[in-house]
Design a protein around this motif. Sequence first.
Motif, short mmCIF file in Angstrom:
data_model
loop_
_atom_site.label_atom_id
_atom_site.label_comp_id
_atom_site.label_asym_id
_atom_site.label_seq_id
_atom_site.Cartn_x
_atom_site.Cartn_y
_atom_site.Cartn_z
N TYR A 1 2.66 -13.65 17.34
CA TYR A 1 2.60 -13.39 18.94
C TYR A 1 3.81 -13.70 19.59
CZ TYR A 1 1.53 -18.58 19.15
OH TYR A 1 1.53 -19.92 18.85
N ILE B 1 9.33 -3.85 19.87
CA ILE B 1 9.19 -5.12 18.88
C ILE B 1 8.55 -4.63 17.46
CG2 ILE B 1 8.12 -7.29 18.49
CD1 ILE B 1 7.78 -7.36 21.71
N LYS C 1 7.17 -5.73 14.27
CA LYS C 1 6.72 -6.95 13.39
C LYS C 1 6.89 -6.71 11.70
CE LYS C 1 2.64 -9.81 12.68
NZ LYS C 1 1.48 -9.99 12.73
N ASN D 1 5.88 -2.13 18.21
CA ASN D 1 4.95 -2.70 19.17
C ASN D 1 6.06 -2.26 20.55
OD1 ASN D 1 2.25 -4.38 18.26
ND2 ASN D 1 4.31 -4.92 17.03
N LEU E 1 0.69 -9.45 18.36
CA LEU E 1 1.81 -8.43 17.97
C LEU E 1 0.89 -7.64 16.70
CD1 LEU E 1 5.30 -9.97 17.96
CD2 LEU E 1 4.40 -8.23 19.60
N ILE F 1 1.23 -4.40 26.69
CA ILE F 1 1.88 -4.23 25.44
C ILE F 1 1.06 -3.00 24.57
CG2 ILE F 1 0.17 -6.01 24.58
CD1 ILE F 1 3.41 -5.31 22.90
#
Length: 231
Positions: free
Chosen positions: A134, A228, A230, A181, A176, A154
């Motif tokens: 996160y 983003i 991950k 994301n 996430l 998000i």
Amino acid sequence: MRQFLLVVMMFFAINSFAQTEFGKKFKPIAPLNKPVVPKKVTPSVSTQAPVIKAPDLLKKPDEVLPSFSKYQIGQTKSFSMEQTNDFVNPGDRIMEKMTKDLDKTLVREGLKEDDRLLVKIDKNFGEIRTKSKYFTVYYRDYIYIDGDLIKATINNQMIGGIMELYSSYGQFVFNLNDGINTFEMEAYSKGTSGGNTCEFKIFDDKGVLVRSELWDNWDKGVKGKFVIVKE
């Protein structure tokens, strides 16, 4: 003795001649029985003090030219009952210019908001790669506290609702998903003194600063986007 007789004879001779010469013809002139009136003299210099008119220090002096000149300075002003102030303080002009120059400098350095320079285009802040589960975002208004609002999403899901910016940091947290994301922060409103101004810092789940950004003078509805990943 002879001398005395001679003097006496001469006295009688002169007295007899005088009586014969002026006895009948001489008439004395009687004095005028008229009072003497003093002559009235008007003084040539006035006994009254001259009237001195003090100058009006609040009135702008008139522009005076010789009578033989055919030129005129300025424009003839018509009479008006409206009260005006003809005096201009040179310091006011200098202060006004200094204020404008200072405002331009503050706007240029990002320390002051200005409606004339509103940003109306969305911005892409780029990509962030992380293994964090996160992110925690701290946000604040770094110029004027004037009611700026932001909205964060998000993957198109709103985070926490509409948030107001203050001088101290607020915060929100979002999880996430694995893979890509899309994180967006939007200037939800303008403040009362110009565009939206926001500073924000993104930390991972270990408290490490991942990204620090700000936006200056954004118009309502302008968005900042992060991708983003991950891993």
